[in-house]
Motif scaffolding. Sequence first.
Motif, PDB file in Angstrom:
ATOM      1  N   ALA A   1      48.486  48.847  46.462  1.00 21.15           N
ATOM      2  CA  ALA A   1      48.838  50.223  46.834  1.00 21.15           C
ATOM      3  C   ALA A   1      47.674  50.905  47.546  1.00 21.15           C
ATOM      4  N   LYS A   2      46.464  50.673  47.061  1.00 24.89           N
ATOM      5  CA  LYS A   2      45.284  51.260  47.719  1.00 24.89           C
ATOM      6  C   LYS A   2      45.109  50.701  49.126  1.00 24.89           C
ATOM      7  N   LEU A   3      45.297  49.399  49.266  1.00 28.48           N
ATOM      8  CA  LEU A   3      45.190  48.792  50.597  1.00 28.48           C
ATOM      9  C   LEU A   3      46.272  49.346  51.521  1.00 28.48           C
TER      10      LEU A   3
ATOM     11  N   GLU B   1      35.416  47.262  51.192  1.00 23.09           N
ATOM     12  CA  GLU B   1      35.030  46.020  50.502  1.00 23.09           C
ATOM     13  C   GLU B   1      35.359  46.074  49.007  1.00 23.09           C
ATOM     14  N   GLU B   2      35.168  47.205  48.383  1.00 24.14           N
ATOM     15  CA  GLU B   2      35.435  47.328  46.946  1.00 24.14           C
ATOM     16  C   GLU B   2      36.925  47.141  46.643  1.00 24.14           C
TER      17      GLU B   2
ATOM     18  N   ARG C   1      41.319  40.732  45.400  1.00 21.66           N
ATOM     19  CA  ARG C   1      41.060  39.297  45.194  1.00 21.66           C
ATOM     20  C   ARG C   1      40.918  38.972  43.712  1.00 21.66           C
ATOM     21  N   ARG C   2      40.229  39.825  42.980  1.00 21.46           N
ATOM     22  CA  ARG C   2      40.032  39.603  41.547  1.00 21.46           C
ATOM     23  C   ARG C   2      41.363  39.674  40.805  1.00 21.46           C
ATOM     24  N   ALA C   3      42.184  40.647  41.115  1.00 21.10           N
ATOM     25  CA  ALA C   3      43.488  40.780  40.456  1.00 21.10           C
ATOM     26  C   ALA C   3      44.386  39.601  40.801  1.00 21.10           C
TER      27      ALA C   3
END
Length: 133
Positions: free
Chosen positions: A104-106, A113-114, A120-122
């Motif tokens: 959603a943020k993307l 980068e954060e 990627r981590r999720a």
Amino acid sequence: MADPLEVRVVSADEVVWSGDAESVIAKTVEGDIGILAGHEPVLSLLAPGGVEVLLPGGQREIVAVDGGFISVAKGRVSVISEYARMGQGISVDQAERALADARAKLDAGEDDEETRKAYRRAEAQLSAARKAN
């Protein structure tokens, strides 16, 4: 029977898992790689996902990694990632929520980068949690 592989999975701040294994399966940026005893030396970039370690006796361990490297040489497999976590300790529901939040943020334009790191981590956590549970 061939000698077991010596496997170490290391994150930025700790050894997440180490021990003997019969095989390792990991997702690289070029595709999946399977490693057995006697494997030729290799160094490859990891894609986010769950690294599967098959133990002697048929049990398996799943470790979530958000990228990094895998190195194979002389019967040793090293998985090195900024983030690594055992799949059994990850809830599928929480991983799905974290992935949806990052997506959603993307989608809202927060393409820094954060946010990409959180995505990627999720993604890695969800993959590992599904394999482990």
